[in-house]
Design an enzyme around this catalytic site. Structure first.
Site, mmCIF file in Angstrom:
data_model
loop_
_atom_site.group_PDB
_atom_site.id
_atom_site.type_symbol
_atom_site.label_atom_id
_atom_site.label_comp_id
_atom_site.label_asym_id
_atom_site.label_seq_id
_atom_site.Cartn_x
_atom_site.Cartn_y
_atom_site.Cartn_z
ATOM 1 N N VAL A 1 97.759 -32.206 98.927
ATOM 2 C CA VAL A 1 96.612 -31.368 99.273
ATOM 3 C C VAL A 1 95.841 -31.971 100.440
ATOM 4 O O VAL A 1 95.654 -33.189 100.502
ATOM 5 C CB VAL A 1 95.668 -31.234 98.053
ATOM 6 C CG1 VAL A 1 94.368 -30.567 98.433
ATOM 7 C CG2 VAL A 1 96.347 -30.472 96.932
ATOM 8 N N CYS A 2 95.415 -31.108 101.356
ATOM 9 C CA CYS A 2 94.498 -31.536 102.420
ATOM 10 C C CYS A 2 93.475 -30.436 102.645
ATOM 11 O O CYS A 2 93.392 -29.479 101.865
ATOM 12 C CB CYS A 2 95.262 -31.860 103.712
ATOM 13 S SG CYS A 2 96.013 -30.420 104.494
ATOM 14 N N ALA A 3 92.713 -30.523 103.720
ATOM 15 C CA ALA A 3 91.647 -29.551 103.949
ATOM 16 C C ALA A 3 92.180 -28.172 104.316
ATOM 17 O O ALA A 3 91.754 -27.151 103.768
ATOM 18 C CB ALA A 3 90.698 -30.047 105.034
#
Length: 381
Positions: free
Chosen positions: A75-77
């Site tokens: 997961v990232c932004a």
């Protein structure tokens, strides 16, 4: 859909995993401060944080902590960094590796409709769970008509839901002027020719026309009605409004949550509104039936999600267990709701101005304004 043996997981799929309490291992590659502020949580979710820049020279630090044989979600932004890291993990020989489509932005915006109940007049009541933000909105369906309470700015999910159920939108309602998220109530009303309702004491500075919520003037939806009682339940805001649906369900807005109570400081008037908050919680609500089912506008922790994701609680039980409803000393209550509060919501002043019609941010600006948890409660832990 695959990319180098890496699979895509949507926010909807992650939501189903969380609600079904399935096992999931998450590697969050955002920077540490963003991770500590806000993350994906679940009863069977294990999560670690290793910032993306710490993995550019090699992913060994991640491989050492990722369990073999588990489903892994990176997961990232926004998506790009998580896709890169997920591909490196897959190239290292790991299987069952996913990245979150759209990143935490998509997680923040996803709405999961959960049925609350069939209503006595033949209608239905639904709760829309914005699991990544903790926002809860509601739709009453009856005899081909619909009303939406405390809608989010993403109006497409409501539109699709109404189309699937063959209903026409006749009312949109905000229990108060929101400070944590941008309301979709006005946009929905304009698009579908519905009536947009607001409590007048919260609408002093709005720049648009609206229908005033008035105590005793019930709002009819097909054969159902939202009983406007008690209309005046101030404390979170000066105009905060509650609704009783089908004599069984109490929509409390941001006045009362399952494990906390609403904070009175988001308009800069905490000291002025403390007495209103106490009066609403310790008198007005106290005089209501203990059997009413509380349906709040927000939740704080994933543990508050019940079967199917429904967030609800019996009013009498809340008076036994909710710490905010059990502060007998008025001075102690005042101190609790004005001191040592959690951080205020991101861009809350700009969000309030947007909901007043004074600001018109574009779509990307609206997303940025809403990023992070809702923080409408006195306690966030």
């Amino acid at each position: 859909m695959t990319t180098s043996a890496v699979q895509i997981m949507t926010a909807k799929e992650v939501t189903r995993i969380v609600l079904n309490q399935e096992e999931l291992f998450i590697l969050d590659v955002r920077n540490e401060s963003d991770y500590n502020d806000w993350k994906i949580e679940g009863k069977s979710v294990d999560i670690i944080n290793i910032p993306y820049f710490d993995l550019l020279d090699g992913i060994d630090p991640a491989l050492e902590q990722i369990p073999v044989g588990k489903k892994v979600l990176v997961v990232c932004a926004k998506e790009g960094s998580s896709k890169f890291v997920a591909e490196r993990i897959a190239e290292a020989g790991r299987s069952n590796v996913f990245y979150l489509e759209g990143g935490m932005k998509s997680w923040s915006e996803y709405l999961e409709p959960v049925k609350v109940a069939d209503l006595s007049g033949g209608g239905e009541l639904y709760q829309f769970v914005r699991i990544g933000k903790g926002c809860l909105s509601y739709m009453v369906l009856s005899d081909g008509e619909a009303a939406i309470v405390d809608s989010n700015r993403m109006i497409d999910p409501y539109e699709h839901f109404m189309k699937e159920h063959g209903v026409k939108l006749v009312h949109t309602i905000d229990t108060h002027l929101h400070a944590d998220h941008i309301s979709g109530g006005r946009a929905l009303a304009q698009k579908f020719g519905a009536t947009y309702h607001l409590p007048p004491k919260d609408a002093v500075e709005v720049t648009f026309e609206y229908e005033k919520l008035v105590e005793g003037e019930d709002i009819h939806v097909g054969k159902e009605k939202l009983v406007v009682q008690p209309i005046y339940s101030p404390g979170h805001t000066i105009g905060s409004t509650s609704f009783i649906v089908d004599h069984k369900y109490l929509l409390t807005g941001d006045i009362l949550f399952l494990e906390s109570i609403g904070r009175p400081d988001l308009a800069g008037l905490a000291e002025d509104w403390v007495s209103d908050l106490r009066e609403t919680l310790y008198s007005r609500y106290k005089n209501l039936s203990e059997d009413l089912i509380v349906l709040p506008a927000h939740f704080g922790k994933v543990t508050e999600l019940g079967e199917g994701g429904l967030v609800s609680g019996r009013l009498g039980k809340l008076y036994q267990e909710n710490p905010g409803l059990n502060i007998r000393d008025e001075g102690e209550f005042r101190k609790t709701v004005t001191e040592n509060l959690p951080p205020q919501p991101n861009a809350y002043k700009e969000i309030r101005q947007t909901n007043m019609g004074k600001k018109t941010p574009n779509e990307e600006e609206q997303r940025e304004m809403e990023i992070g948890p809702n923080r409408c409660a006195v306690h966030d832990k």
